[in-house]
Write a protein that holds these residues in place. Structure first.
Motif, PDB file in Angstrom:
ATOM      1  N   VAL A  53     -59.225 -43.099  51.224  1.00  0.00           N
ATOM      2  CA  VAL A  53     -59.887 -41.791  51.332  1.00  0.00           C
ATOM      3  C   VAL A  53     -61.404 -41.948  51.258  1.00  0.00           C
ATOM      4  O   VAL A  53     -62.150 -41.391  52.080  1.00  0.00           O
ATOM      5  N   PHE A  81     -62.807 -43.558  54.378  1.00  0.00           N
ATOM      6  CA  PHE A  81     -62.833 -42.636  55.519  1.00  0.00           C
ATOM      7  C   PHE A  81     -63.997 -41.641  55.393  1.00  0.00           C
ATOM      8  O   PHE A  81     -64.772 -41.451  56.337  1.00  0.00           O
ATOM      9  N   VAL A  82     -64.116 -41.021  54.227  1.00  0.00           N
ATOM     10  CA  VAL A  82     -65.187 -40.029  54.022  1.00  0.00           C
ATOM     11  C   VAL A  82     -66.554 -40.706  54.074  1.00  0.00           C
ATOM     12  O   VAL A  82     -67.510 -40.179  54.661  1.00  0.00           O
ATOM     13  N   LEU A  90     -65.188 -34.103  55.861  1.00  0.00           N
ATOM     14  CA  LEU A  90     -64.541 -33.574  54.662  1.00  0.00           C
ATOM     15  C   LEU A  90     -63.378 -32.640  55.003  1.00  0.00           C
ATOM     16  O   LEU A  90     -62.827 -31.986  54.123  1.00  0.00           O
ATOM     17  N   ILE A 111     -59.835 -31.335  55.505  1.00  0.00           N
ATOM     18  CA  ILE A 111     -58.592 -31.713  54.824  1.00  0.00           C
ATOM     19  C   ILE A 111     -57.597 -32.369  55.778  1.00  0.00           C
ATOM     20  O   ILE A 111     -57.010 -33.416  55.465  1.00  0.00           O
ATOM     21  N   SER A 159     -58.072 -33.930  58.593  1.00  0.00           N
ATOM     22  CA  SER A 159     -58.544 -35.235  59.041  1.00  0.00           C
ATOM     23  C   SER A 159     -58.324 -36.294  57.963  1.00  0.00           C
ATOM     24  O   SER A 159     -57.881 -37.411  58.252  1.00  0.00           O
ATOM     25  N   ILE A 160     -58.623 -35.944  56.717  1.00  0.00           N
ATOM     26  CA  ILE A 160     -58.427 -36.877  55.605  1.00  0.00           C
ATOM     27  C   ILE A 160     -56.953 -37.229  55.454  1.00  0.00           C
ATOM     28  O   ILE A 160     -56.588 -38.404  55.295  1.00  0.00           O
ATOM     29  N   ARG A 161     -56.090 -36.222  55.529  1.00  0.00           N
ATOM     30  CA  ARG A 161     -54.658 -36.454  55.353  1.00  0.00           C
ATOM     31  C   ARG A 161     -54.069 -37.260  56.512  1.00  0.00           C
ATOM     32  O   ARG A 161     -53.204 -38.113  56.316  1.00  0.00           O
ATOM     33  N   TYR A 214     -55.529 -39.488  58.198  1.00  0.00           N
ATOM     34  CA  TYR A 214     -55.995 -40.870  58.129  1.00  0.00           C
ATOM     35  C   TYR A 214     -55.416 -41.621  56.922  1.00  0.00           C
ATOM     36  O   TYR A 214     -55.010 -42.783  57.046  1.00  0.00           O
ATOM     37  N   SER A 215     -55.358 -40.941  55.772  1.00  0.00           N
ATOM     38  CA  SER A 215     -55.010 -41.641  54.527  1.00  0.00           C
ATOM     39  C   SER A 215     -53.582 -41.424  54.042  1.00  0.00           C
ATOM     40  O   SER A 215     -53.113 -42.144  53.159  1.00  0.00           O
ATOM     41  N   LEU A 274     -56.089 -35.909  45.959  1.00  0.00           N
ATOM     42  CA  LEU A 274     -56.627 -36.283  47.258  1.00  0.00           C
ATOM     43  C   LEU A 274     -55.591 -36.235  48.387  1.00  0.00           C
ATOM     44  O   LEU A 274     -55.954 -36.387  49.552  1.00  0.00           O
ATOM     45  N   GLU A 329     -63.894 -26.562  54.703  1.00  0.00           N
ATOM     46  CA  GLU A 329     -63.686 -27.956  54.337  1.00  0.00           C
ATOM     47  C   GLU A 329     -63.454 -28.084  52.840  1.00  0.00           C
ATOM     48  O   GLU A 329     -63.609 -27.127  52.076  1.00  0.00           O
TER      49      GLU A 329
END
Length: 432
Positions: free
Chosen positions: A128, A131-132, A138, A140, A142-144, A146-147, A191, A246
């Motif tokens: 996480v 990626f950030v 930021l 949500i 996109s983060i999920r 990827y991670s 996260l 975000e």
């Protein structure tokens, strides 16, 4: 020379890690095939009643999926995939059960869960932040994407560490650094920004602490907690939360629209904007699956069989391609209903409630009390997760291995106490 116990523990650890890392059809097929060979070579081994009843429910669902195949076969590739989807939980429960029954130290599974959770949480947090840090994004979703979107092992580890009876099973290092590990696990938990994990951790926590055991006092506490959570959730509707927000505000938006995602009467087609499409997607695909399964007596009774595809009525942008026909939908209940009809759905629900009823088994000891509540917590998780994701038929889920393991520990305690392993439902509510 390594002992048999150490080899078997390493095997358990390796299988779970394989599923967590790869989580694909090929991995599950190989593991299921190995389980089949193992059972064939140990066919004389006696199966306890609770395991037989539990597995029978899932076997019935599996067999019903073949009935419609006699009349039609829509897609051979999907047919094979469905077989793996529906055989996987059966194979994993059996594998987890037999591995634990032959391993001498029954407590190892609790320590294994904590160890795996710590490894996975460190990895998740690093991914996480990477990626950030490299993208500055930021968002949500996109983060999920990827991670990772969830990890039930981490959630289970949190619940074990905060349980009052965990000291009966955990090694000294996990108790000594308990709060440090909890801080790490909670950080990773947050996260994930997972609504399913957020709801599941409360429900499973109640089950693991005995609140699913029938008594007036526990039921009052249970419904009071549910009422407080419901009122807390309703406050989200007092605020105007933007869809494109975000960070934590974006997560609150996902929480707010959760109920409307499940059911929709809105018209959706290829011209629908992506924002509306994904906010309504679960309800849309569920509606179509339901319509296709209730359009005839036999499809309603036994489903559309393995290999059947849900017709979306237009080519939707799913993944890297546009698809009109899909083999699987998010709702576990409707997925089972679509493939195996009302008979399969009834058997699947029976499986879940059989797990939940472990909470009402006679208390043999504090250790056994935690184990039976753990099994009931698995039932609670599958009850919740089958609403929004595929429940026990999630191909990336290694959770069923742990379920089989806890069933193995339960058998050990039942045998040690000289009691029948068949569960008994309390006929009346206690006043405790």
């Amino acid at each position: 020379m390594l002992s048999k116990d150490i080899i078997l523990r390493f095997l358990f650890f390796s299988v779970i890690l394989m599923v967590e890392i790869f989580g694909n059809l090929q991995t599950n097929l190989i593991i299921s095939f190995c389980v089949g060979i193992f059972l064939f070579s140990n066919y004389k081994q006696k199966v306890p009643k609770h395991i037989f009843i539990l597995i029978s429910s899932l076997i019935i669902v599996f067999l019903i999926g073949f009935l419609g195949f006699i009349f039609r076969l829509e897609n051979l590739y999907t047919f094979v995939k469905d077989i793996i989807f529906f055989i996987k939980p059966i194979a994993f429960i059996i594998l987890g059960y037999y591995l634990v029954t032959v391993i001498k130290d029954k407590k190892f599974i609790f320590n294994l869960i904590i160890t795996l959770a710590i490894i996975l949480s460190i990895y998740h947090i690093c991914v996480v932040f990477y990626f950030v840090g490299t993208t500055g994004i930021l968002n949500i979703n996109s983060i999920r994407n990827y991670s990772g979107k969830s990890n039930i092992i981490e959630m289970l580890a949190i619940l074990i560490l905060i349980n009052k009876n965990s000291h009966l099973f955990l090694k000294g290092i996990f108790l000594k650094f308990k709060y440090l590990f909890l801080l790490l696990l909670f950080g990773s938990f947050i996260l994930y920004f997972s609504r399913n994990m957020l709801v599941s951790v409360f429900i499973m926590g109640l089950a693991m602490n005995g609140y699913f055991r029938l008594s007036l006092k526990r039921m009052k506490t249970f419904f009071s907690i549910i009422l407080i959570l419901g009122l807390s959730y309703s406050t989200l509707f007092l605020f105007d939360i933007k869809r494109d927000a975000e960070g934590i505000e974006g997560f609150f938006y996902k929480l707010k629209i959760a109920p409307t995602e499940l059911v929709t009467d809105d018209k959706i087609d290829k011209n629908t904007s992506h924002d509306i499409l994904w906010d309504k997607w679960r309800g849309y695909e569920s509606k179509l699956a339901l319509n296709q399964t209730t359009n005839g007596f036999f499809s309603f009774l036994i489903g559309n069989s393995f290999g059947s595809l849900v017709d979306l009525k237009f080519e939707a942008p799913l993944g890297d391609e546009d698809m009109r026909y899909i083999p699987i939908i998010h709702s576990g209940y409707l997925f089972v209903f679509f493939k195996t009809g009302i008979l399969g759905l009834f058997s699947y629900v029976l499986f879940i409630f059989y797990l939940l009823n472990f909470a009402n088994h006679r208390i043999m000891s504090n250790s056994a009390f935690l184990v039976t509540n753990m099994i009931a917590a698995f039932g609670a998780y599958y009850f919740i997760s089958s609403i929004t994701i595929t429940g026990i038929y999630n191909i990336e889920d290694s959770f069923t291995l742990f379920l089989g393991g806890f069933l193995g520990i339960y058998s050990y305690y039942a045998k040690s106490s000289g009691t029948d392993s068949k569960l008994k439902i309390n006929p009346i509510l206690n006043k405790q």
